[in-house]
Design an enzyme around this catalytic site. Structure first.
Site: not given
Ligand code: NAD
Length: 264
Positions: A21, A65-66, A156, A163, A192-194, A196
């Protein structure tokens, strides 16, 4: 350059490949004359992000890397030297152990709960604090969320709880940063197919369900989410902050299966 983003510069975190995204948003910004810096997570992704950066004349802003604050500081020290100020920041980062994105939420482990919250929620606040310092003439910050924050979606699990916390962070950050003319918003994207998303159990079923039941009868693309990102990062949305904007073909307004939806 001309366009909605002419004269604007900013950092986008979360490009893993050309299905990300974040990549849809980066392309939309570049198309409208904005200058983009991209970070990548580790050497494996560097190989994928490098050619994408070249495609849109983006600055490769380095490994970030967060969960390692030193890598965030390094990226921002470099950005300060290079540009001095920035106008936008995009956070398109999420992580949870794949083994817990299936089955029951109740079985979430303490370790994965903490890790999911750190990477998917706290990182937005943590990077926002660095970005604020460089947004000396105001700015726009954007993160990515999902309907699983509002309603229970199968598999999820802890990501939905994360989230929900991320969406609450958007509101708190909007209040903190509003006096500096820095806006903070989220896009709640349809599935969306990503990379993640492939970690989420039965994701193909979720995609089909959305396609059959969303008012627009289709799922969304990264280009479509990119255009919504463009609106939220540009001055077109200068009166908008603290908002969670759905880009989901309208799925979030639906209360029941569509009458014409085929069986899956
Ligand atoms: P993606 O796999 O392309 O992007 C996820 C990114 O997170 C990757 O670039 C990865 O490197 C990064 N990341 C993970 N852990 C990190 C860490 N510790 N440090 C730095 N970066 C890290 O997938 P995507 O679907 O484009 O995900 C982007 C965002 O959009 C996520 O927040 C995701 O939850 C959200 N989102 C996705 C969907 C969907 O269906 N794909 C829907 C709504 C929201």
């Amino acid at each position: 350059a001309t366009g909605l983003m002419a004269g604007k510069r900013g950092i986008i975190m979360g490009v893993a490949n050309n299905r990300s995204i974040a990549w849809g948003i980066a392309k939309a910004i570049h198309d409208q004359g904005g200058e983009v810096a991209l970070t990548y997570q580790g050497d494996a992704l560097k190989k994928r992000v490098e050619p994408l950066a070249a495609e849109i004349n983006a600055v490769l802003a380095g490994h970030c890397d967060v969960s390692d604050e030193a890598t965030i500081d390094a990226v921002f020290a470099d950005l300060e030297k290079r540009w001095g100020k920035i106008d936008f920041f995009v956070h398109a980062i999420g992580f949870s152990d794949k083994d817990e994105l299936t089955g029951r939420y109740i079985d979430t482990s303490a370790d994965n709960f903490a890790k999911t919250m750190q990477i998917s929620v706290y990182s937005f606040t943590s990077v926002a604090r660095r970005a604020e310092k460089l947004m000396t003439e105001g700015g726009s910050m954007l993160t990515l969320t999902y309907y699983g924050a509002e309603k229970v979606m199968p598999n999820y699990n802890v990501m939905g709880v994360a989230k929900a916390a991320l969406e609450a962070s958007v509101k708190y950050l909007a209040v903190d940063l509003g006096p500096k003319n820095i806006r903070v918003n989220a896009i709640s994207a349809g599935p969306i197919k990503t990379l993640a998303a492939s970690g989420i159990g039965d994701f193909r079923y979720i995609l089909k369900w959305n396609e059959y039941n969303a008012p627009l009868r289709r799922t969304v693309t990264i280009e479509e989410v990119g255009d919504v990102g463009l609106y939220l990062l540009s001055d077109l949305s200068r009166s908008v902050t603290g908002e969670v904007h759905h880009a989901d073909s309208g799925y979030h307004v639906v209360g029941m299966k569509a009458v014409d939806a085929p069986d899956i």
